[in-house]
Design a protein around this motif. Structure first.
Motif, PDB file in Angstrom:
ATOM      1  N   ARG A   1      32.093  43.094  36.462  1.00 22.25           N
ATOM      2  CA  ARG A   1      30.650  43.098  36.229  1.00 22.25           C
ATOM      3  C   ARG A   1      29.971  41.975  37.028  1.00 22.25           C
ATOM      4  NH1 ARG A   1      30.484  41.818  30.203  1.00 22.25           N
ATOM      5  NH2 ARG A   1      31.889  40.225  31.072  1.00 22.25           N
ATOM      6  N   LEU A   2      28.639  42.058  37.091  1.00 26.73           N
ATOM      7  CA  LEU A   2      27.860  41.076  37.841  1.00 26.73           C
ATOM      8  C   LEU A   2      26.746  40.533  36.957  1.00 26.73           C
ATOM      9  CD1 LEU A   2      27.218  39.672  40.557  1.00 26.73           C
ATOM     10  CD2 LEU A   2      25.877  41.701  41.176  1.00 26.73           C
TER      11      LEU A   2
ATOM     12  N   ARG B   1      28.333  42.002  44.786  1.00 30.26           N
ATOM     13  CA  ARG B   1      28.842  43.260  44.240  1.00 30.26           C
ATOM     14  C   ARG B   1      30.014  43.786  45.072  1.00 30.26           C
ATOM     15  NH1 ARG B   1      28.843  45.444  39.418  1.00 30.26           N
ATOM     16  NH2 ARG B   1      26.589  45.248  39.120  1.00 30.26           N
ATOM     17  N   THR B   2      29.979  43.553  46.387  1.00 29.72           N
ATOM     18  CA  THR B   2      31.066  44.025  47.257  1.00 29.72           C
ATOM     19  C   THR B   2      32.327  43.178  47.136  1.00 29.72           C
ATOM     20  OG1 THR B   2      30.403  42.667  49.174  1.00 29.72           O
ATOM     21  CG2 THR B   2      29.353  44.832  48.930  1.00 29.72           C
TER      22      THR B   2
ATOM     23  N   LEU C   1      22.852  39.498  45.497  1.00 30.81           N
ATOM     24  CA  LEU C   1      23.517  40.342  44.501  1.00 30.81           C
ATOM     25  C   LEU C   1      24.277  41.490  45.165  1.00 30.81           C
ATOM     26  CD1 LEU C   1      20.740  40.412  41.762  1.00 30.81           C
ATOM     27  CD2 LEU C   1      22.942  39.231  41.642  1.00 30.81           C
ATOM     28  N   ASP C   2      23.712  42.075  46.197  1.00 37.24           N
ATOM     29  CA  ASP C   2      24.413  43.146  46.919  1.00 37.24           C
ATOM     30  C   ASP C   2      25.705  42.618  47.537  1.00 37.24           C
ATOM     31  OD1 ASP C   2      22.485  45.023  46.300  1.00 37.24           O
ATOM     32  OD2 ASP C   2      21.402  44.811  48.198  1.00 37.24           O
TER      33      ASP C   2
ATOM     34  N   ASP D   1      34.958  39.399  37.126  1.00 38.39           N
ATOM     35  CA  ASP D   1      33.501  39.452  37.189  1.00 38.39           C
ATOM     36  C   ASP D   1      32.971  38.512  38.279  1.00 38.39           C
ATOM     37  OD1 ASP D   1      33.479  41.220  35.095  1.00 38.39           O
ATOM     38  OD2 ASP D   1      32.840  39.768  33.580  1.00 38.39           O
TER      39      ASP D   1
ATOM     40  N   ARG E   1      20.559  45.622  40.025  1.00 35.94           N
ATOM     41  CA  ARG E   1      21.849  45.333  40.655  1.00 35.94           C
ATOM     42  C   ARG E   1      22.879  44.705  39.722  1.00 35.94           C
ATOM     43  NH1 ARG E   1      17.948  45.636  44.182  1.00 35.94           N
ATOM     44  NH2 ARG E   1      18.416  46.185  46.349  1.00 35.94           N
ATOM     45  N   ALA E   2      22.425  43.987  38.706  1.00 40.36           N
ATOM     46  CA  ALA E   2      23.333  43.232  37.853  1.00 40.36           C
ATOM     47  C   ALA E   2      23.556  43.927  36.513  1.00 40.36           C
ATOM     48  CB  ALA E   2      22.785  41.824  37.628  1.00 40.36           C
ATOM     49  N   ASP E   3      24.606  43.484  35.822  1.00 40.44           N
ATOM     50  CA  ASP E   3      24.884  43.983  34.475  1.00 40.44           C
ATOM     51  C   ASP E   3      24.279  43.080  33.410  1.00 40.44           C
ATOM     52  OD1 ASP E   3      26.965  46.209  35.115  1.00 40.44           O
ATOM     53  OD2 ASP E   3      27.642  44.470  36.268  1.00 40.44           O
TER      54      ASP E   3
ATOM     55  N   SER F   1      17.917  51.521  36.064  1.00 41.35           N
ATOM     56  CA  SER F   1      19.297  51.414  36.512  1.00 41.35           C
ATOM     57  C   SER F   1      20.178  52.497  35.897  1.00 41.35           C
ATOM     58  CB  SER F   1      19.853  50.031  36.146  1.00 41.35           C
ATOM     59  OG  SER F   1      21.217  49.928  36.497  1.00 41.35           O
TER      60      SER F   1
ATOM     61  N   ARG G   1      23.292  51.957  35.325  1.00 37.09           N
ATOM     62  CA  ARG G   1      24.248  51.271  34.455  1.00 37.09           C
ATOM     63  C   ARG G   1      23.511  50.654  33.271  1.00 37.09           C
ATOM     64  NH1 ARG G   1      23.900  48.021  38.905  1.00 37.09           N
ATOM     65  NH2 ARG G   1      25.866  48.786  39.740  1.00 37.09           N
TER      66      ARG G   1
END
Length: 513
Positions: A383-384, A377-378, A373-374, A470, A409-411, A443, A445
């Motif tokens: 969104r993730l 994200r980059t 996930l990290d 996304d 880490r995710a949305d 989180s 977010r």
């Protein structure tokens, strides 16, 4: 050169029993197996081990298909055979599994002495590192055997196997087959189970490589220290399983500890630490492909290209490079081969022309999920989202952390089933969802957590949720093509399901005219 029954008995410090003739101890043994219903050759010895429900000697005594000329078992097994009136010679030892690897290697004339044997252990990255080594070695002109999670190959040709590290008789049979095919180098993943249970005993490893250590298999190893100790059997100088040379990634605290305990180690680092092999000047393209340099102990600088995304794959590639260097390989050709590697189900992109990133990955441990996930994200601006689950009949303590790290880490986190095996799927999902809810509360977010038991439906919902820019990842199964529920394996391939969902998704922003 076949071994005799007497020679084998002496080798494993056993006792030869049974009402056989005086010539019985001169029997030639040309094969060994654990399956009473299938033994590969007439002159085979059957290894009868105690099981959770029955002793293997019970099958040897009553199974007409067990045509072994002799039996290897413990005292309990011998009594079962004796009471059944079995007259074949029996080698009796205290612990069959403890000597099975050495016995199997002897039966097949120590095949691993005839090629360079490289073993890779650690929690994550074993498969990718093995693929990098295989491709690099082949590019350098070597004939390569591969044994691991995604299967076995001999010079690129698939060979069916079941376990990451097969049982000792199967492993030595594979080694023998590879030797007969003229293989010069064998690369294999070595699990903690294989080390703890002695499956690789009798194998002569030239180089052992360590990737990392994080929570996994705590159903088998009660603590992280015991998990580490199982891996350390491959590195400690006083261990009969230790390889001749060692390469250890010191990107985590466990790696630093392993390097300190290893008898003959060179180190690998990718986070700026001091090490024998260091990755530096890392750049990432929009596609996720990476370029970096590897600095070696002899002060050389190698430019490396890698098609695989993710900082963890820089570590895997640097480890593979260092391992090959310790094996004396042409490094220019090796680096060229690494640049061509893709790994099924490991950060595998699924592209059907959609305007967002879709990935399938094998991550099924907390640290591995976080790393994937990290990395994603980059690579995205939007969104993730992630589909995540946890396997049944496995380490239950990692379920909450997997959900928690995902939600941090995710949305969008969709909790679903992932090989529930004999457990109640809803109870597994509840543990993962609880962790995800906790992660969402922590989180910064806004995070949506859903629970959808049907994995295909979970994937469909994730794909429908995604918008331009996304990123989505379906984690847990990777290359696997089955879903194991209540003892029945149903065909299920995350990659197929993602493609189907992508192809069924209506184009965004369509207008009726």
């Amino acid at each position: 050169m076949a071994t005799t029954l007497l020679d084998l008995t002496k080798l494993i410090d056993g006792t030869l029993k049974g009402s056989f003739t005086d010539a019985g101890d001169n029997l030639s043994i040309t094969a060994i197996g654990l399956d009473s219903a299938y033994l590969p050759e007439p002159q085979a010895i059957f290894a009868a081990v105690p099981g959770t429900r029955a002793h293997g000697a019970q099958f040897a005594a009553k199974d007409d298909a067990a045509q072994a000329v002799a039996i290897l078992t413990d005292e309990e097994g011998y009594e079962i055979l004796h009471e059944a009136g079995d007259t074949r010679p029996v080698i009796v030892v205290e612990d069959v599994r403890k000597v099975l690897g050495i016995a199997s290697a002897s039966v097949y004339d120590d095949p691993s002495k005839d090629f360079v044997l490289i073993g890779i252990t650690g929690t994550s990255g074993k498969t990718t590192t093995s693929y990098l080594l295989e491709k690099g070695l082949m590019e350098a002109g070597h004939k390569v055997g591969l044994i691991g999670t995604t299967g076995t190959r001999i010079d690129g040709v698939e060979v069916p196997t079941k376990l990451t590290t097969p049982e000792a008789p199967t492993l030595q049979t594979l080694f023998s087959r590879m030797r007969d095919h003229g293989v010069t180098h064998v690369v294999m993943e070595v699990s903690s189970h294989a080390l703890a249970l002695g499956r690789v005993a009798g194998s002569h490893f030239d180089v052992a490589a360590f990737t990392n250590l994080s929570q996994d298999h705590l159903d088998f190893h009660p603590t992280m220290d015991e998990y580490f100790d199982a891996k350390a059997l491959f590195f400690r100088g006083n261990s009969p399983l230790a390889a001749e040379k060692h390469v250890v990634c010191v990107d985590d605290a466990w790696g630093i500890r392993m390097a300190e305990e290893a008898a003959n180690a060179q180190t690998v680092a990718t986070r700026g630490q001091d090490a024998d092999f260091r990755a530096a000047e890392i750049t990432v393209s929009e596609s996720g492909a990476q370029r970096f340099q590897i600095l070696t102990p002899d002060k050389q600088i190698w430019d490396v290209e890698l098609a695989l995304p993710g900082a963890f794959n820089v570590a895997n590639a640097t480890l593979a490079f260092a391992t090959a260097a310790r094996a004396g390989v042409d490094m220019q050709a090796f680096a060229r081969g690494m640049s061509k590697v893709t790994v099924p189900g490991r950060m595998e992109r699924i592209d059907e022309g959609q305007d967002f990133l879709a990935v399938v990955d094998y991550a099924h441990k907390p640290a591995a999920v976080a790393a994937v996930l990290d990395t994603l994200r980059t690579q995205i601006d939007g969104r993730l989202g992630v589909v995540i689950g946890a396997g049944g009949d496995r380490d239950a303590t990692k379920r909450g952390p997997m959900g928690q790290l995902s939600a941090q880490r995710a949305d969008l986190v969709i909790v679903t089933d992932d090989n529930p095996r004999s457990e109640v799927p809803a109870l597994i999902r509840a543990a993962v969802t609880k962790g995800a809810d906790e992660g969402a509360a922590e989180s910064a977010r806004e995070v949506e957590v859903l629970e959808i038991g049907d994995r295909a439906e979970a994937i469909r919902v994730l794909v429908e949720w995604a918008q331009p820019g996304d990123g989505i990842v379906v984690a847990g199964k990777g290359h696997e093509v089955g879903q194991l529920v209540a003892g029945v394996t149903h065909h299920f391939d995350d990659r197929e399901q993602v493609r189907a969902a992508l192809n069924n998704k209506l184009p965004l922003n369509t207008e009726e005219g």
